[in-house]
Design an enzyme around this catalytic site. Structure first.
Site, PDB file in Angstrom:
ATOM      1  N   ARG A  20      39.857   6.937  -2.498  1.00 10.22           N
ATOM      2  CA  ARG A  20      40.237   6.666  -3.893  1.00 10.22           C
ATOM      3  C   ARG A  20      40.479   7.947  -4.668  1.00 10.22           C
ATOM      4  O   ARG A  20      40.741   7.916  -5.857  1.00 10.22           O
ATOM      5  CB  ARG A  20      39.140   5.877  -4.578  1.00 10.22           C
ATOM      6  N   GLU A  32      43.188   0.967   4.041  1.00  8.56           N
ATOM      7  CA  GLU A  32      43.319  -0.504   3.984  1.00  8.56           C
ATOM      8  C   GLU A  32      43.326  -1.112   5.387  1.00  8.56           C
ATOM      9  O   GLU A  32      42.760  -2.173   5.605  1.00  8.56           O
ATOM     10  CB  GLU A  32      44.573  -0.912   3.212  1.00  8.56           C
ATOM     11  N   GLN A  37      38.459  -6.357   8.118  1.00  4.72           N
ATOM     12  CA  GLN A  37      37.395  -6.844   9.018  1.00  4.72           C
ATOM     13  C   GLN A  37      36.238  -5.858   9.174  1.00  4.72           C
ATOM     14  O   GLN A  37      35.404  -6.037  10.040  1.00  4.72           O
ATOM     15  CB  GLN A  37      37.920  -7.159  10.434  1.00  4.72           C
ATOM     16  N   GLY A  76      36.646  -1.723  16.404  1.00  7.60           N
ATOM     17  CA  GLY A  76      37.076  -3.062  16.811  1.00  7.60           C
ATOM     18  C   GLY A  76      38.480  -3.399  16.329  1.00  7.60           C
ATOM     19  O   GLY A  76      39.101  -2.622  15.591  1.00  7.60           O
ATOM     20  N   TYR A 115      48.988  -8.647   2.305  1.00  7.19           N
ATOM     21  CA  TYR A 115      47.828  -8.037   1.650  1.00  7.19           C
ATOM     22  C   TYR A 115      47.942  -6.506   1.633  1.00  7.19           C
ATOM     23  O   TYR A 115      47.810  -5.863   0.581  1.00  7.19           O
ATOM     24  CB  TYR A 115      46.513  -8.453   2.338  1.00  7.19           C
ATOM     25  N   ASP A 133      42.818 -10.856  -0.492  1.00  5.41           N
ATOM     26  CA  ASP A 133      42.084 -11.054   0.769  1.00  5.41           C
ATOM     27  C   ASP A 133      40.900 -11.997   0.514  1.00  5.41           C
ATOM     28  O   ASP A 133      40.769 -12.584  -0.573  1.00  5.41           O
ATOM     29  CB  ASP A 133      41.626  -9.710   1.347  1.00  5.41           C
ATOM     30  N   CYS A 187      30.200  -9.869  -7.256  1.00  8.03           N
ATOM     31  CA  CYS A 187      30.442 -11.263  -6.869  1.00  8.03           C
ATOM     32  C   CYS A 187      30.379 -11.351  -5.341  1.00  8.03           C
ATOM     33  O   CYS A 187      31.341 -11.696  -4.671  1.00  8.03           O
ATOM     34  CB  CYS A 187      31.806 -11.726  -7.405  1.00  8.03           C
TER      35      CYS A 187
HETATM   36  S1  SF4 Z   1      30.002 -14.542 -13.176  1.00  7.52           S
HETATM   37 FE1  SF4 Z   1      29.073 -14.574 -11.166  1.00  7.52          FE
HETATM   38  S2  SF4 Z   1      30.218 -16.077  -9.965  1.00  7.52           S
HETATM   39 FE2  SF4 Z   1      31.423 -15.599 -11.796  1.00  7.52          FE
HETATM   40  S3  SF4 Z   1      32.834 -14.005 -11.102  1.00  7.52           S
HETATM   41 FE3  SF4 Z   1      31.055 -12.990 -11.974  1.00  7.52          FE
HETATM   42  S4  SF4 Z   1      29.632 -12.622 -10.274  1.00  7.52           S
HETATM   43 FE4  SF4 Z   1      31.183 -14.102  -9.592  1.00  7.52          FE
END
Ligand code: SF4
Length: 339
Positions: A20, A32, A37, A76, A115, A133, A187
């Site tokens: 980056r 990338e 994987q 891999g 992608y 992805d 997330c």
């Molecule tokens: S609030 Fe929680 S579930 Fe919603 S996008 Fe953010 S981390 Fe993901």
């Protein structure tokens, strides 16, 4: 979507990663491809080693394929690097050695899918092309509260269309990396850190407390299981390897192995070809899981008494690390040399 909050979050919280540090399209392409994987932490040492050995497209185009395999041994999915080599040759031939900056040209390179092309165009050239992805799909499906099966192409496509709409309103190089980083750090597949998420305010999954149910991904078809008799054949200071020509792990080396559950069957087959082996050690069982198949290997150590197979290559035991080998076989230890 709160694009500006997401971008601001990224600029403040991004990890410091070597690929980056510049907008060099070649570096971004290499990273990338490696990140497909494979986890970031695993990729980091490989990326540095790769760029040191092949600093330009020209160096990669001129690479010896075996050395290239050796450089990425352990990552891999080696087909991606064979395609990369082909792509570098294509860039030298069709684009005068300059990494292309048009989407259609990038997409036309061997091994470059939608992608990867989207990631290169948005990160290196700041152009609004989506890169969608599995991680991005997870973030978007949760944000939108979309509970459809994300294994199905039509649902993935829907996420990609949404992603394209978002990037057209955003600063592409920031947005692409921001949503990837959010998927990696916040997330996450399990236990997302919603309290730290810049998208929380309008996230449908958060509001309904259904983060752990989304994305829905139905189970893949069962992987195929292969049973092998794998032979570590020693001959004084030498050992026998075979170069694979099968699509999986093509160009990598392996110990000779035969699809069978019976050692006697394999030894009889070899004897009929004039090859006699003395098995001197009881079997050790190894298992290796690929994405679509599993190898169950009964490994036997043997001494060659007579004969050899045309596909076997006799090498010094001490040179074994100079040959690119799949991890499935690299983890098998020779008994009579020090590891
Ligand atoms: S609030 Fe929680 S579930 Fe919603 S996008 Fe953010 S981390 Fe993901």
């Amino acid at each position: 979507m709160d694009i500006y909050k997401l971008e601001a979050w990224y600029l403040k919280n991004q990890r410091k990663l070597p690929f980056r540090e510049s907008k060099n399209s070649y570096h971004i392409w290499v990273s990338e491809v490696m990140l497909q994987q494979t986890q970031v932490d695993t990729v980091l040492p490989y990326f540095s080693k790769f760029i040191e050995k092949y600093p330009t497209v020209l160096d990669l185009a001129n690479a010896n394929e075996e050395e290239l395999h050796k450089t990425v041994e352990g990552l891999g999915y080696y087909r991606r690097f064979r395609m990369m080599h082909q792509a570098a040759i294509t860039i030298m031939r069709d684009f005068k050695g300059v990494f292309p900056d048009q989407y259609e040209h990038v997409r036309s390179l061997p091994g470059v899918g939608a992608y990867t092309a989207g990631a290169i165009m948005s990160i290196a050239y700041n152009q609004p092309f989506s890169a969608t992805d599995g991680n991005v799909i997870r973030v978007l499906a949760r944000y939108l509260g979309d509970d459809q099966d994300m294994r199905l192409e039509k649902n993935k496509k829907r996420m990609d269309i949404y992603q394209q709409q978002m990037i057209e309103k955003a600063t592409p190089w920031i947005y692409t990396q921001a949503i990837m980083e959010l998927g990696a750090l916040i997330c996450r597949p399990r236990q997302p850190k919603c309290d730290l998420c810049p998208l929380q305010e309008h996230c449908q999954s958060y509001q309904q407390d259904i983060q752990d149910q989304i994305p829905l991904i139905t189970r893949p078809l069962k992987t195929k299981v292969y049973h092998y008799i794998t032979l570590v054949i020693e001959d004084q200071e030498a050992i026998y390897l075979r170069k694979r020509h099968e699509e999986l792990l093509k160009g990598m080396y392996e110990y000779p192995q035969y699809e069978s559950e019976s050692l006697n069957f394999v030894l009889n087959e070899l004897e009929q070809q004039g090859i006699v082996l003395d098995i001197y050690e009881e079997k050790t069982a190894f298992k290796h899981v690929f994405s679509h198949q599993t190898w169950l290997m009964d490994v036997y150590h043997a001494r060659r008494i007579k004969g050899s197979h045309p596909e076997w290559i006799r090498i010094s035991k001490h040179d074994i690390f100079n040959y690119p080998m799949a991890i499935a076989h690299r983890k098998i230890k020779l008994t009579s040399i020090i590891w």
